[in-house]
Write an enzyme that holds these catalytic residues in place. Structure first.
Site, PDB file in Angstrom:
ATOM      1  CB  THR A  97      21.215  63.529  41.695  1.00 50.05           C
ATOM      2  OG1 THR A  97      21.595  64.698  40.952  1.00 50.05           O
ATOM      3  CG2 THR A  97      20.649  62.500  40.725  1.00 50.05           C
ATOM      4  CE  LYS A 172      22.340  65.351  37.393  1.00 46.37           C
ATOM      5  NZ  LYS A 172      22.675  65.732  38.780  1.00 46.37           N
ATOM      6  CE  LYS A 240      23.789  59.769  44.285  1.00 49.12           C
ATOM      7  NZ  LYS A 240      23.018  61.025  44.017  1.00 49.12           N
TER       8      LYS A 240
END
Length: 290
Positions: A97, A172, A240
């Site tokens: 990701t 995502k 993150k």
């Protein structure tokens, strides 16, 4: 069957590479800590490379599953990067990701070298990786995706092309935005349940059968009530990801007020020393900080 290299043997990558081997693919691996790669080979066979380029030599497909933008650049680009070891026509599939910006950057570099590139972030957590039932959301050229999809199927429950390069990462982000609000809502419901003196198992048994039901509720409510947060996707990694969501939201004009708030709640969890706790630790913040 294909020759596949897998770069990054963390809690997700280690079992994913194992599924590729179990499906009959010829697998080579690389990990920043060589001992982890040696352990994987001892368990599954195949070979390991001491650099990404060495692991990628001769591979039809190279899968990456690392930490962040900088990690991905490090394993892909440069003299020892995967691109240096890949032959023209090979395909890199990135399961990390990361930002759509680094995805577009590396996809362009791959194309200039005659390589295919698919951004293919995953959802399903460690259990999904171990059981081979991950959701994989992809971006890239249709013909490159079609070539890679049968290999990805080794560890996927669903694998879909969402659009051009970067669309997998954008999807995502949708996933992480949805999860952030959902986990906070579940945390508040269970916290309220405890404060009200209700039986948590009975409450969840009832409300999970209605509109409040979710995967998070079904799979995490009991460990949340038991104050156990050592089995899932870490808070550090969620922050993150949420940073990527919020930065991209600003760029495209998307309003994400709940996501921004939950990101700050996760910051509170980090202050409690819970950076490596899984994301359901939001309930811990409620019990400690109110």
């Amino acid at each position: 069957m294909a020759k596949v290299a897998f770069l990054g043997l963390g809690v997700m990558g280690y079992p994913m590479a194992g599924h590729l081997c179990a499906k009959g693919h010829e697998v080579s691996v690389y990990n920043r800590t060589t001992a982890k790669a040696e352990a994987w080979v001892a368990e599954h066979g195949g070979r390991f490379g001491r650099t990404p380029a060495e692991a990628a030599q001769g591979a039809d497909f190279v899968m990456t599953c690392v930490g962040n933008d900088d990690d991905l650049r490090a394993v892909c680009a440069g003299a020892d990067g995967a691109f240096a070891g890949m032959a023209e026509g090979a395909v890199l599939v990135d399961h990390t990701t990361v930002s759509s910006a680094v995805t577009v950057e590396l996809a362009a570099l791959a194309e200039a070298k005659g390589l295919g590139y698919v951004d293919a972030p995953i959802s399903g957590g460690q259990a999904g990786a171990e059981n081979g039932v991950l959701s994989v959301m992809c971006g890239g050229r249709p013909e490159v995706f079609e070539a890679a999809a049968p290999v990805i199927d080794a560890y996927a429950k669903i694998c879909r092309l969402m659009g051009p390069t970067g669309a997998g990462q954008m999807t995502k982000m949708c996933n992480q935005i949805a999860i952030a609000g959902l986990v906070q809502g579940l945390s508040e419901a269970l916290h309220f349940c405890q404060k009200a003196g209700l039986d948590g198992d009975k409450v969840v048994e009832v409300i999970s059968q209605g509109a409040a039901g979710s995967w998070q509720m079904q799979n995490r409510y009991r460990t949340m009530l038991d104050d156990h947060f050592e089995h899932g996707f870490a808070v550090d990694w969620m922050r993150k990801d949420l940073d990527i969501c919020l930065t991209t939201g600003d760029e495209i004009g998307a309003s994400l007020p709940v996501t921004a708030l939950v990101d700050q709640f996760y910051k509170d969890v980090q202050k409690l020393g819970g950076g490596r706790w899984d994301t359901s630790a939001l309930i811990k913040r409620l019990s400690v900080m109110g």
